[in-house]
Each structure stands twice: as C-alpha cells, then as structure tokens.
Design an enzyme around this catalytic site. Structure first.
Site, PDB file in Angstrom:
ATOM      1  N   ALA A 115       0.828  -1.211   0.000  1.00  0.00           N
ATOM      2  CA  ALA A 115       0.000   0.000   0.000  1.00  0.00           C
ATOM      3  C   ALA A 115       0.861   1.260   0.000  1.00  0.00           C
ATOM      4  O   ALA A 115       0.367   2.357  -0.228  1.00  0.00           O
ATOM      5  CB  ALA A 115      -0.892   0.011   1.245  1.00  0.00           C
ATOM      6  N   LYS A 145      -6.325  -2.396   0.265  1.00  0.00           N
ATOM      7  CA  LYS A 145      -6.573  -3.696   0.889  1.00  0.00           C
ATOM      8  C   LYS A 145      -7.665  -3.476   1.952  1.00  0.00           C
ATOM      9  O   LYS A 145      -7.628  -2.448   2.616  1.00  0.00           O
ATOM     10  CB  LYS A 145      -5.300  -4.222   1.585  1.00  0.00           C
ATOM     11  CG  LYS A 145      -4.107  -4.424   0.637  1.00  0.00           C
ATOM     12  CD  LYS A 145      -2.828  -4.704   1.436  1.00  0.00           C
ATOM     13  CE  LYS A 145      -1.616  -4.774   0.521  1.00  0.00           C
ATOM     14  NZ  LYS A 145      -0.335  -4.943   1.215  1.00  0.00           N
ATOM     15  N   GLU A 169       1.956 -11.699   4.085  1.00  0.00           N
ATOM     16  CA  GLU A 169       1.325 -10.486   4.609  1.00  0.00           C
ATOM     17  C   GLU A 169       1.378 -10.439   6.137  1.00  0.00           C
ATOM     18  O   GLU A 169       1.282 -11.472   6.788  1.00  0.00           O
ATOM     19  CB  GLU A 169      -0.157 -10.482   4.219  1.00  0.00           C
ATOM     20  CG  GLU A 169      -0.540  -9.520   3.140  1.00  0.00           C
ATOM     21  CD  GLU A 169      -0.392  -8.049   3.514  1.00  0.00           C
ATOM     22  OE1 GLU A 169      -0.200  -7.708   4.682  1.00  0.00           O
ATOM     23  OE2 GLU A 169      -0.470  -7.224   2.603  1.00  0.00           O
ATOM     24  N   ASP A 170       1.489  -9.226   6.691  1.00  0.00           N
ATOM     25  CA  ASP A 170       1.467  -9.089   8.159  1.00  0.00           C
ATOM     26  C   ASP A 170       0.218  -8.364   8.646  1.00  0.00           C
ATOM     27  O   ASP A 170       0.066  -8.161   9.850  1.00  0.00           O
ATOM     28  CB  ASP A 170       2.701  -8.316   8.653  1.00  0.00           C
ATOM     29  CG  ASP A 170       2.610  -6.850   8.299  1.00  0.00           C
ATOM     30  OD1 ASP A 170       2.245  -6.533   7.140  1.00  0.00           O
ATOM     31  OD2 ASP A 170       2.871  -6.012   9.172  1.00  0.00           O
TER      32      ASP A 170
HETATM   33  C1  BG6 Z   1       1.504   0.148   4.399  1.00  0.00           C
HETATM   34  C2  BG6 Z   1       1.727   0.328   5.885  1.00  0.00           C
HETATM   35  O1  BG6 Z   1       2.389  -0.815   3.898  1.00  0.00           O
HETATM   36  O2  BG6 Z   1       1.714   1.374   3.708  1.00  0.00           O
HETATM   37  C3  BG6 Z   1       0.829   1.444   6.404  1.00  0.00           C
HETATM   38  O3  BG6 Z   1       1.448  -0.873   6.567  1.00  0.00           O
HETATM   39  C4  BG6 Z   1       1.079   2.722   5.607  1.00  0.00           C
HETATM   40  O4  BG6 Z   1       1.068   1.659   7.763  1.00  0.00           O
HETATM   41  C5  BG6 Z   1       0.862   2.447   4.115  1.00  0.00           C
HETATM   42  O5  BG6 Z   1       0.218   3.744   6.029  1.00  0.00           O
HETATM   43  C6  BG6 Z   1       1.138   3.669   3.230  1.00  0.00           C
HETATM   44  O6  BG6 Z   1       2.494   3.977   3.313  1.00  0.00           O
HETATM   45  P1  BG6 Z   1       3.171   5.295   2.745  1.00  0.00           P
HETATM   46  O7  BG6 Z   1       4.648   4.963   2.748  1.00  0.00           O
HETATM   47  O8  BG6 Z   1       2.660   5.493   1.335  1.00  0.00           O
HETATM   48  O9  BG6 Z   1       2.807   6.420   3.630  1.00  0.00           O
HETATM   49 MG    MG Z   2       2.441  -4.755   6.002  1.00  0.00          MG
END
Ligand code: BG6
Ligand code: MG
Length: 218
Positions: A115, A145, A169-170
């Site tokens: 994400a 997701k 995935e976590d």
């Molecule tokens: C996900 C994280 O992978 O990415 C989230 O688990 C996070 O906590 C999200 O908010 C978005 O990340 P970014 O780096 O685009 O701010």
């Molecule tokens: Mg993750």
C-alpha cells in the site's frame, strides 16, 4: 505443475518500517495536542496514508479543513522519509534474503504488493530491488486492501494466474485481500490476529525450504 508466483507485502514483512510510521504519526498527533500510542499504530498496518490520517484525526477528535488535511499528510511523509533515508540492509527482517534467493535460484517470479507510495525507494535503500520482477504499490492502485486490486495487478504483471500466487502479509486487511484474490495467504506475525490466513508463521526464520517446495509443487 503450474508456475507459482510469490507476492510480498513490504512494511512488516520485508522491513520493520511500522516503527518509523509510528514515530512520524506520533509527532503529528503530539503537534495537534494528543497522544498516539503503539496500540493505535496497530490500526494503521496495511492502511493507506490518507486513511491513516483520517483515523488519527478521529482518535484526537480533530476537525480538519481540506487544506490542513493535505498539509498534514505531506508533513507526516516528510518526517517518515527522514527515517527512510537512513535505512540500510541491516533493517531487512531475518531470513527474507534467504527466501528471496531461494525463489530466484528456482526461477520463480517475485512481486511486491504494498500500500506504500514509498516502496521502491525503500527496496533500493536496503538493496533488495533487484529480486523483484514486478512492483505494485500505493502509486498504482485505486482501491486499498482488503480489496484484491494490488495483488491481482501483481499477478497480472508476473503473468501468473491468481490461484497460483502465494502472498506473504502481516496485516489483517492484507490477508483478506489475498483471500479475496483467490490466492494462497501466508500470515507473517501473530497467528491469532492473522487467523484468516491459510498458513501462519511468526517470521521468515520459521519458514523452511520444504514448506516452500511443497507450495511450488502443489
Ligand atoms: C503500508 C503500511 O504498507 O503502507 C501502512 O502498513 C502505511 O502503515 C501504508 O500507512 C502507506 O504507506 P506510505 O509509505 O505510502 O505512507
Ligand atoms: Mg504490512
């Protein structure tokens, strides 16, 4: 036997960046005059940056104009990137390179399904970018997701059918996304929290090559 594709989430699976997200969100919350705890941070796993700020403002009962909202999203990310800049290979979670190396040696396609909009620079920083045949991240998807979009796009880019993909995935939302995509979900972390995963492991040190071999030949 059908060729299998392996899809990895980034934050909390490949690198422990949740702690940096936490510090950056905490700084913003404190600036806005309320506390943000590690328990709150659990709600943010796998959740987009925009949605995280919405939840954060709910926690602090803060109303924001559109302009403030956008400014705070930018500020949080600038702060987060200060931590990312200092990252190196020492921050890769245990045994991740071993698993990636095994898959590469067996010529199995590997994708990232994250994400995060910061995924590519993080992989570069820790020196793992070259393992990935496809990168699908927060810059490529419109639905977060547990929508399966991120993983379906990754499977498409790998040229592997969704039912032949295995997802690590976590986050609960991530396991749901993998299941919604009709993929084999592997939970990395607390099995009680990730109880919808097909398989569960505390971390990659608990995954042995026999398990991977069985998945590859299934
Ligand atoms: C996900 C994280 O992978 O990415 C989230 O688990 C996070 O906590 C999200 O908010 C978005 O990340 P970014 O780096 O685009 O701010
Ligand atoms: Mg993750």
């Amino acid at each position: 036997m059908n060729t299998k594709g392996f899809i990895f989430d980034l934050d909390g699976v490949i690198v422990d960046t949740a702690k940096y997200h936490y510090l950056a969100w905490k700084k913003l919350a404190n600036h806005l005059g309320f506390e943000f705890t590690e328990t709150h941070n659990e709600l943010f796993k796998g959740v987009s940056r925009k949605r995280c700020l919405e939840i954060l403002l709910d926690i602090g009962s803060v109303n924001a104009t559109k302009e403030q909202f956008d400014t705070w999203m930018v500020e949080k990310n600038i702060d987060y990137l200060k931590y990312i800049e200092k990252m190196d290979a020492s921050e890769i979670l245990p045994d991740v390179p071993k698993i990636l190396e095994f898959l590469k040696k067996n010529k199995l396609p590997i994708a990232l399904g994250s994400a995060s909009k910061n995924a590519q620079p993080i992989l570069e920083k820790v020196g793992l970018l070259h393992y990935f045949d496809a990168i699908v991240d927060g810059n490529n998807v419109t639905k977060a997701k547990p929508d399966p979009e991120v993983f379906l796009l990754a499977a498409k880019q790998l040229g592997v059918k969704p039912e032949n993909c295995i997802v690590f995935e976590d986050a609960v939302a991530g396991i749901e996304a993998a299941n919604n995509a009709n993929m084999t979900s592997v939970g990395i972390g607390d099995a009680q929290i990730l109880n919808e995963a097909k398989f569960n492991f505390k971390n990659f040190t608990k995954i042995d090559i026999n398990f991977l071999t069985r998945l590859i030949h299934a």
